[in-house]
Design an enzyme around this catalytic site. Sequence first.
Site, mmCIF file in Angstrom:
data_model
loop_
_atom_site.group_PDB
_atom_site.id
_atom_site.type_symbol
_atom_site.label_atom_id
_atom_site.label_comp_id
_atom_site.label_asym_id
_atom_site.label_seq_id
_atom_site.Cartn_x
_atom_site.Cartn_y
_atom_site.Cartn_z
ATOM 1 N N CYS A 116 0.353 -1.246 -0.093
ATOM 2 C CA CYS A 116 0.102 -0.072 0.259
ATOM 3 C C CYS A 116 0.915 1.282 -0.156
ATOM 4 O O CYS A 116 0.212 2.721 -0.628
ATOM 5 C CB CYS A 116 -1.098 0.735 1.300
ATOM 6 S SG CYS A 116 -2.340 -1.240 0.768
ATOM 7 N N HIS A 256 -3.442 7.109 2.659
ATOM 8 C CA HIS A 256 -3.755 6.061 1.634
ATOM 9 C C HIS A 256 -5.304 5.689 2.801
ATOM 10 O O HIS A 256 -5.513 5.478 3.458
ATOM 11 C CB HIS A 256 -2.458 4.763 2.741
ATOM 12 C CG HIS A 256 -3.424 3.868 1.753
ATOM 13 N ND1 HIS A 256 -3.239 3.321 0.746
ATOM 14 C CD2 HIS A 256 -3.028 2.744 3.122
ATOM 15 C CE1 HIS A 256 -3.473 1.970 0.666
ATOM 16 N NE2 HIS A 256 -4.147 1.533 2.097
ATOM 17 N N ASN A 286 -9.955 0.666 -0.614
ATOM 18 C CA ASN A 286 -8.934 0.357 -0.623
ATOM 19 C C ASN A 286 -8.153 -0.342 -1.782
ATOM 20 O O ASN A 286 -8.951 -1.042 -1.898
ATOM 21 C CB ASN A 286 -8.572 -0.096 0.974
ATOM 22 C CG ASN A 286 -6.774 -0.716 0.857
ATOM 23 O OD1 ASN A 286 -6.457 0.520 0.166
ATOM 24 N ND2 ASN A 286 -6.602 -1.082 1.939
HETATM 25 O O1 UT7 Z 1 -3.853 -0.913 3.573
HETATM 26 C C1 UT7 Z 1 -3.567 -2.171 3.865
HETATM 27 C C2 UT7 Z 1 -3.278 -1.430 5.384
HETATM 28 N N1 UT7 Z 1 -4.042 -2.640 6.344
HETATM 29 C C3 UT7 Z 1 -5.180 -1.771 6.765
HETATM 30 O O2 UT7 Z 1 -4.044 -0.586 6.943
HETATM 31 C C4 UT7 Z 1 -6.136 -2.459 7.459
HETATM 32 C C5 UT7 Z 1 -5.262 -2.749 9.094
HETATM 33 N N2 UT7 Z 1 -7.230 -3.393 9.347
HETATM 34 C C6 UT7 Z 1 -8.761 -2.704 9.331
HETATM 35 O O3 UT7 Z 1 -9.064 -1.820 8.519
HETATM 36 C C7 UT7 Z 1 -9.748 -3.846 10.630
HETATM 37 O O4 UT7 Z 1 -8.717 -4.098 11.853
HETATM 38 C C8 UT7 Z 1 -10.685 -4.295 9.926
HETATM 39 C C9 UT7 Z 1 -11.579 -3.332 9.033
HETATM 40 C C10 UT7 Z 1 -9.558 -5.150 9.040
HETATM 41 C C11 UT7 Z 1 -11.189 -4.933 10.525
HETATM 42 O O5 UT7 Z 1 -12.096 -4.456 11.393
HETATM 43 P P1 UT7 Z 1 -11.590 -4.511 13.547
HETATM 44 O O6 UT7 Z 1 -12.476 -3.202 14.079
HETATM 45 O O7 UT7 Z 1 -10.310 -4.370 13.675
HETATM 46 O O8 UT7 Z 1 -12.621 -5.909 13.713
HETATM 47 P P2 UT7 Z 1 -11.575 -7.073 14.264
HETATM 48 O O9 UT7 Z 1 -11.071 -7.331 13.290
HETATM 49 O O10 UT7 Z 1 -11.624 -6.671 15.518
HETATM 50 O O11 UT7 Z 1 -13.381 -8.552 14.323
HETATM 51 C C12 UT7 Z 1 -14.383 -7.528 15.270
HETATM 52 C C13 UT7 Z 1 -15.317 -9.054 15.138
HETATM 53 C C14 UT7 Z 1 -15.202 -10.323 14.877
HETATM 54 O O12 UT7 Z 1 -16.379 -10.684 15.406
HETATM 55 P P3 UT7 Z 1 -15.604 -11.280 17.264
HETATM 56 O O13 UT7 Z 1 -14.673 -11.696 17.408
HETATM 57 O O14 UT7 Z 1 -15.650 -9.746 18.316
HETATM 58 O O15 UT7 Z 1 -17.038 -11.876 17.333
HETATM 59 C C15 UT7 Z 1 -14.705 -10.542 13.387
HETATM 60 O O16 UT7 Z 1 -15.144 -11.810 13.491
HETATM 61 O O17 UT7 Z 1 -16.297 -8.382 13.597
HETATM 62 C C16 UT7 Z 1 -16.123 -9.507 12.758
HETATM 63 N N3 UT7 Z 1 -15.740 -9.420 11.968
HETATM 64 C C17 UT7 Z 1 -16.944 -9.017 10.921
HETATM 65 N N4 UT7 Z 1 -18.214 -8.616 11.762
HETATM 66 C C18 UT7 Z 1 -19.383 -8.161 9.936
HETATM 67 C C19 UT7 Z 1 -15.332 -8.779 10.751
HETATM 68 N N5 UT7 Z 1 -15.259 -8.865 9.794
HETATM 69 C C20 UT7 Z 1 -16.971 -8.781 9.533
HETATM 70 C C21 UT7 Z 1 -17.124 -8.223 8.615
HETATM 71 N N6 UT7 Z 1 -18.626 -8.827 8.641
HETATM 72 N N7 UT7 Z 1 -16.552 -8.221 7.634
#
Ligand code: UT7
Length: 331
Positions: A116, A256, A286
């Site tokens: 990225c 970004h 993204n």
């Molecule tokens: O561009 C390159 C660099 N990349 C980045 O900068 C991305 C950085 N990361 C992020 O933007 C975020 O971590 C994400 C958007 C990928 C995820 O958001 P988050 O707030 O960190 O969510 P999480 O992974 O902690 O998941 C929270 C909950 C989980 O459920 P439990 O374990 O709390 O029951 C996930 O299973 O949300 C669940 N979850 C979803 N729910 C609905 C994960 N993906 C989804 C989804 N829809 N698409």
Amino acid sequence: MKKTTAAITAVGGYVPDFVLSNKVLETMVDTNDEWITTRTGIKERRILKEENAGTSFMAIKAAEDLLQKRGIEASEIDFVLVATATPDMPVASTAAYVASEIGAVNAFAYDLQAACSSFLYGMSTAASYIESGRYKKVLVIGADKMSSIIDYTDRTTCIIFGDGAGAVLFEPNEEGLGLQDEFLRSDGIGRQFLKIDAGGSILPASEETVKNKQHYVFQDGKSVFKFAVSNMADVSALIMERNNLTKDDVQWLAPHQANKRIIDATANRMGLEAEKVLINIDRYGNTTSATLPLLLYDFEKQLKKGDNIIFAAFGGGFTWGSIYLKWAYNS
Ligand code: UT7
């Protein structure tokens, strides 16, 4: 003698017509519009559907848009850099193909891959060539067909990424405009958190790797988020400090577009009001190497000659950094 700086003198862009909305994603994986919007800021993304079309298809369109707007011939271009994490093919240079297709017959060309941060690093490369006096017209294209490496049954990644391309032209400037300073970093510890396991030299493609879905992007989102939030904010604050810029001196942050929450954290650390932050993540998601040039493409009309812009990016590797640039024209 006055120092020659490297300024952006034209911008082009292209996004595919096909829109993949959160509503449609709700029918594909276990997710919902509310979760995607509040956690990422994304409402929809574009997907390239044309058959046999790769990243170069979009890169060529963005480059042609730029050439037409700038009113120059492709034969005047000295160097074509394609920043991409999704080249048309693993070996043949995508940039070489793009250069030939647009008619940049006097240019050399190569790809730059830093996930990225590819476009941010590409800006630095382009500016160095211009500042050295060796080349006069450098075309930097950021393009990615992320849909080619995303598993659309994996809700943790398929909601994030989209396809697109943006292009900028760097030329010498004698008024002190253009790239002023940069702060680029990397840390190999990051590759465990954001990667494609197979298809490279460690784990070449096999029946097994295909069966195990190892050719798709894997991301430990939470870990990447933590690194991204602190590092993007750190380098943006640092480049302001190093150049004695207060929040009132900065007209725009061009960050970004990975997650609206990362963008907000960066802007907060810089003390910038929301109106100064360029955002289009809601419409494109993204697009990896295309996020920064697509911001310039979308907001070009609002940018004024002399405006101070801070670019910031964070990506796989890890790779990250910030660039301080003075905008060089009114459009
Ligand atoms: O561009 C390159 C660099 N990349 C980045 O900068 C991305 C950085 N990361 C992020 O933007 C975020 O971590 C994400 C958007 C990928 C995820 O958001 P988050 O707030 O960190 O969510 P999480 O992974 O902690 O998941 C929270 C909950 C989980 O459920 P439990 O374990 O709390 O029951 C996930 O299973 O949300 C669940 N979850 C979803 N729910 C609905 C994960 N993906 C989804 C989804 N829809 N698409």
